[in-house]
Design an enzyme around this catalytic site. Structure first.
Site, PDB file in Angstrom:
ATOM      1  N   SER A 176       0.808  -1.223   0.000  1.00  0.00           N
ATOM      2  CA  SER A 176       0.000   0.000   0.000  1.00  0.00           C
ATOM      3  C   SER A 176       0.841   1.273   0.000  1.00  0.00           C
ATOM      4  O   SER A 176       0.317   2.342  -0.305  1.00  0.00           O
ATOM      5  CB  SER A 176      -0.927   0.019   1.219  1.00  0.00           C
ATOM      6  OG  SER A 176      -0.171  -0.077   2.409  1.00  0.00           O
ATOM      7  N   ASP A 180      -4.014   7.965   7.808  1.00  0.00           N
ATOM      8  CA  ASP A 180      -5.172   7.193   8.286  1.00  0.00           C
ATOM      9  C   ASP A 180      -4.819   6.236   9.422  1.00  0.00           C
ATOM     10  O   ASP A 180      -5.561   5.308   9.682  1.00  0.00           O
ATOM     11  CB  ASP A 180      -5.800   6.423   7.117  1.00  0.00           C
ATOM     12  CG  ASP A 180      -4.829   5.426   6.489  1.00  0.00           C
ATOM     13  OD1 ASP A 180      -3.689   5.316   6.971  1.00  0.00           O
ATOM     14  OD2 ASP A 180      -5.211   4.755   5.515  1.00  0.00           O
ATOM     15  N   HIS A 239      -1.055   4.649   6.974  1.00  0.00           N
ATOM     16  CA  HIS A 239      -0.324   5.237   5.851  1.00  0.00           C
ATOM     17  C   HIS A 239      -0.017   6.705   6.106  1.00  0.00           C
ATOM     18  O   HIS A 239      -0.660   7.331   6.947  1.00  0.00           O
ATOM     19  CB  HIS A 239      -1.156   5.067   4.571  1.00  0.00           C
ATOM     20  CG  HIS A 239      -1.597   3.653   4.372  1.00  0.00           C
ATOM     21  ND1 HIS A 239      -2.878   3.221   4.668  1.00  0.00           N
ATOM     22  CD2 HIS A 239      -0.911   2.572   3.963  1.00  0.00           C
ATOM     23  CE1 HIS A 239      -2.961   1.918   4.427  1.00  0.00           C
ATOM     24  NE2 HIS A 239      -1.787   1.498   4.003  1.00  0.00           N
TER      25      HIS A 239
END
Ligand code: NAG
Ligand code: NAG
Length: 366
Positions: free
Chosen positions: A34, A338, A341
């Site tokens: 990610s 978040d 990340h």
């Protein structure tokens, strides 16, 4: 006079650094999780994390959700921009589409360096967001190769002018077991196989013709809101007094990084013609945690911009994008987006450090 000419040449050559950089690579191929996924996970269904398909994800830069796990651009986007290349399209968007000459992104949010079967054998499997591990991403690359170049010579010439980014990958191999109570001691046992999977990927790409490769290490995970929330410790000595980060998890990230660096050195001896660069994400992000205000991070370094409350604004029952969560007004003042990340502004800072600041070794720019 001669000195003057040299000076003029120097000014001409080096002030227009953008064109110097854009001539360097014609394509970028990226593998990872990610931290660098630009839309594969979203296209694969994103069942475990559907909120990345809507705002506030993407609110800062793209102004709509792209499948990036941030409010805007990622490190890989800033690297592409620095070399004058377009933002990398996700493989799952181009696999059956037109020819892509300037590169492709194979990264998938939630991906592990080790195959998912490894985690299924340990009963951690059902936690995995995706089965598209590093070896699956390499298979995608091999599938696409025939549409990129045909003869061996043509492929060699093309890949010689391409930059291969192998990671960051491996962080999730440690996240999944940690989140279900795995001890740091158990994580240590995973380091050799995880690093082995990364170095095997690097070898395979070199065998396919890659010459310039960047292999990033892990971020200081002890500074991330999710770790700080899950592993809150009443003992103050568990925290770095300067940064407020969890010492043991940062030490673990460094352990992984040092192990990786050592294995990359072995690969350099095995493949002397290749340029294997280690990207020091950990050190490139350190300045943010040490002197955040100096870089405009007035919102603090450890609290997430987007979340549903709690001391680090990470609440597993109200994660960013879910009911009960809100995004901060100015994400650029925050490091953490978040809980897991980072924000676009934090990624931008790290990317500048990697490209221009000496945090890639040997340097990305020669
Ligand atoms: C991953 O593979 C396992 C079986 O190997 C399957 O049960 C699971 O649904 C797959 N997960 C995803 C996210 O596709
Ligand atoms: C976490 O979110 C849940 C659900 O919205 C909420 O009930 C709870 O109060 C939140 N916890 C904190 C510490 O804010």
């Amino acid at each position: 006079m001669k000195a003057m000419k040299i000076l003029v040449f120097f000014l001409l050559c080096c002030l227009s650094s953008e064109s110097v950089l854009s001539a360097r690579y014609e394509a970028i191929f990226n593998f990872g999780d990610s931290l660098s996924d630009t839309g594969n996970f979203l296209r694969s269904g994103a069942l475990a994390f559907p909120v990345i398909g809507k705002l506030p994800y993407g609110q800062t830069f793209f102004r709509h959700a792209t499948g990036r796990c941030s409010d805007g651009r990622l490190i890989v986007d800033f690297i592409a921009e620095a070399f004058g290349l377009p933002h990398l399209p996700p493989y799952l968007a181009v696999a059956k589409g037109p020819h892509v000459r300037a590169g492709v992104n194979f990264a998938v949010a939630g991906a592990t360096a080790l195959d998912s079967s490894f985690f299924y054998a340990q009963k951690i499997g059902p936690l995995l967001w995706t089965n598209d591990s590093l070896s699956v991403q390499l298979r995608w690359f091999r599938n696409l190769k025939s549409s990129l170049c045909t003869t061996k010579h043509e492929c060699e010439e093309y890949f010689k002018k391409s930059l291969f980014l192998v990671g960051e990958i491996g962080g999730n191999d440690y996240n999944y077991p940690s989140f279900v109570g795995g001890s740091i001691k158990q994580l240590h046992a995973l380091v050799p196989p995880v690093v082995g999977a990364i170095t095997r990927a690097v070898s395979m790409l070199i065998e396919e013709g890659a010459v310039d490769l960047v292999v990033p290490g892990n971020l200081p995970v002890g500074c991330s809101a999710v770790y700080l929330t899950l592993f809150r410790n009443p003992d103050r000595s568990a925290y770095d007094p300067r940064t407020g980060c969890l010492r043991a998890y940062n030490a673990f990230a460094k352990y992984h990084n040092n192990y990786l660096k050592q294995e990359l050195q072995n690969l350099r001896e095995q493949y002397p013609h290749a340029r294997i660069m280690y990207a020091d994400y950990y050190s490139a992000s350190k300045s943010i945690y040490h002197t955040p205000k100096h870089y405009g991070f007035y919102g603090g370094t450890l609290r997430a911009c987007c979340g549903g409350g709690g001391p680090y604004n990470f609440n597993n029952s109200a994660r960013c994008g879910h009911t009960g969560s809100t995004a901060c007004r100015d994400p650029s003042a925050f490091v953490n987006w978040d809980g897991i990340h980072l924000t676009e502004s934090a990624y931008h800072h790290i990317a500048k450090g990697l490209i221009y600041g000496g945090f890639t070794s040997p340097p990305l720019l020669t």
